[in-house]
Motif scaffolding. Structure first.
Motif, short mmCIF file in Angstrom:
data_model
loop_
_atom_site.label_atom_id
_atom_site.label_comp_id
_atom_site.label_asym_id
_atom_site.label_seq_id
_atom_site.Cartn_x
_atom_site.Cartn_y
_atom_site.Cartn_z
N PHE A 1 71.65 41.60 55.90
CA PHE A 1 71.52 40.45 55.00
C PHE A 1 72.82 39.70 54.79
O PHE A 1 72.81 38.59 54.27
N THR A 2 73.92 40.28 55.18
CA THR A 2 75.22 39.60 55.00
C THR A 2 75.82 39.14 56.32
O THR A 2 76.93 38.64 56.35
N SER A 3 75.05 39.32 57.39
CA SER A 3 75.57 38.92 58.70
C SER A 3 75.58 37.40 58.83
O SER A 3 74.84 36.69 58.13
N ASP A 4 76.40 36.90 59.75
CA ASP A 4 76.49 35.45 59.97
C ASP A 4 75.16 34.87 60.46
O ASP A 4 74.77 33.76 60.07
N GLY A 5 74.46 35.63 61.29
CA GLY A 5 73.19 35.15 61.83
C GLY A 5 72.15 34.94 60.74
O GLY A 5 71.41 33.94 60.73
N PHE A 6 72.07 35.90 59.79
CA PHE A 6 71.09 35.80 58.71
C PHE A 6 71.41 34.59 57.82
O PHE A 6 70.52 33.81 57.46
N ILE A 7 72.69 34.46 57.45
CA ILE A 7 73.09 33.35 56.57
C ILE A 7 72.85 32.01 57.26
O ILE A 7 72.37 31.04 56.65
N THR A 8 73.14 31.96 58.56
CA THR A 8 72.94 30.71 59.32
C THR A 8 71.47 30.30 59.34
O THR A 8 71.14 29.11 59.31
N SER A 9 70.55 31.28 59.36
CA SER A 9 69.11 30.97 59.37
C SER A 9 68.57 30.76 57.97
O SER A 9 67.68 29.93 57.75
N PHE A 10 69.10 31.53 56.99
CA PHE A 10 68.55 31.52 55.64
C PHE A 10 68.84 30.21 54.90
O PHE A 10 67.95 29.61 54.28
N VAL A 11 70.08 29.75 55.00
CA VAL A 11 70.48 28.55 54.24
C VAL A 11 69.68 27.31 54.69
O VAL A 11 69.13 26.60 53.85
N PRO A 12 69.59 27.03 56.01
CA PRO A 12 68.76 25.88 56.42
C PRO A 12 67.29 26.03 56.00
O PRO A 12 66.63 25.04 55.68
N GLY A 13 66.81 27.29 55.99
CA GLY A 13 65.42 27.51 55.57
C GLY A 13 65.20 27.10 54.13
O GLY A 13 64.19 26.50 53.78
N ILE A 14 66.16 27.45 53.25
CA ILE A 14 66.07 27.07 51.84
C ILE A 14 66.10 25.55 51.70
O ILE A 14 65.31 24.96 50.96
N VAL A 15 67.02 24.92 52.43
CA VAL A 15 67.14 23.45 52.34
C VAL A 15 65.86 22.77 52.81
O VAL A 15 65.36 21.83 52.18
N MET A 16 65.28 23.24 53.92
CA MET A 16 64.04 22.64 54.43
C MET A 16 62.88 22.87 53.48
O MET A 16 62.04 21.98 53.26
N GLY A 17 62.82 24.07 52.88
CA GLY A 17 61.77 24.36 51.91
C GLY A 17 61.82 23.41 50.72
O GLY A 17 60.79 22.91 50.26
N LEU A 18 63.03 23.19 50.21
CA LEU A 18 63.19 22.26 49.09
C LEU A 18 62.79 20.84 49.50
O LEU A 18 62.20 20.09 48.71
N GLY A 19 63.11 20.49 50.75
CA GLY A 19 62.74 19.17 51.25
C GLY A 19 61.23 18.97 51.31
O GLY A 19 60.71 17.93 50.89
N PHE A 20 60.52 20.01 51.79
CA PHE A 20 59.06 19.92 51.86
C PHE A 20 58.45 19.85 50.46
O PHE A 20 57.45 19.15 50.24
#
Length: 219
Positions: free
Chosen positions: A3-22
């Motif tokens: 959960f603290t890896s760079d890959g997870f953070i790279t995927s998680f943050v854009p997902g939150i932003v897109m969710g808020l956009g929808f």
């Protein structure tokens, strides 16, 4: 940890932003949904036809009842209402308002009307004075198509003008096997509403298939 890896953070943050956009887009669409609904009610769409029929030998009541039964035998979903009440009808005929399902059923109803009520005349369709009619010539083995002759005959019909012709790609083996002179030709017509039923009758005489009558003309 994962959960603290760079890959997870790279995927998680854009997902939150897109969710808020929808969610924001959903909120903006609410007024439209409340006003128009969330689904397309194509089954409820209809065309309004103003139709004139000449007076026959029967009484007003008999004439009106006979016409109503005729159009409802064509399609039970047609709503036929006299435009003028009994006793106030025109001396030479009757005015009707017909509500007809749109799209493909609309075309079938008009074709049936052209045969079942040959003396009727449509004055207006949903406020339109002209319609687009697409007809097909050919597509039958050993049945030659004289496209130039057909275009000339269609242009001679009152209230009818050929706008353009075209051919669709031949997809089936049967179509590919046809000679060039036997292949389908699509013809686009601009037809004045008051002459529409007669044009449909003449298409039958000319062995043309009426593909669809559209409820508009974009000239």
């Amino acid at each position: 940890a994962a959960f603290t890896s760079d890959g997870f953070i790279t995927s998680f943050v854009p997902g939150i932003v897109m969710g808020l956009g929808f969610l924001a887009l959903e909120g903006l669409s609410l007024p439209t949904k409340f006003a128009l609904g969330e689904s397309y009610g194509g089954h409820s769409l209809e065309e309004e036809l103003v139709v004139w029929i000449p007076r026959g030998k029967g009484s007003d009541k008999e004439e009106l009842q006979a016409f109503k039964e005729t159009v409802q035998s064509i399609d039970g979903s047609i709503v036929a209402t006299p435009a003028i009440q009994i006793g106030e009808q025109l001396k030479d005929g009757f005015l009707w308002i017909l509500r007809v399902p749109t799209f493909k059923p609309f075309t079938k109803v008009l074709q049936a009307m052209s045969q079942a009520v040959p003396f009727a005349r449509i004055l207006e369709i949903s406020g339109h004075k002209e319609l687009q009619v697409r007809v097909t010539a050919g597509g039958k083995k050993d049945k030659l198509v004289n496209l130039e002759g057909l275009v000339q005959r269609l242009n001679m019909l009152t209230g009818c003008q050929v706008m353009f012709t075209f051919q669709l790609p031949q997809s089936s083996d049967i179509e590919k096997a046809l000679k060039e002179s036997e292949k389908k030709h699509e013809i686009s017509l601009c037809v004045e509403v008051r002459f529409l039923l007669e044009v449909l009758r003449q298409c039958r005489v000319l062995d043309l298939t009426v593909y669809q009558v559209y409820d508009y003309w974009c000239g």
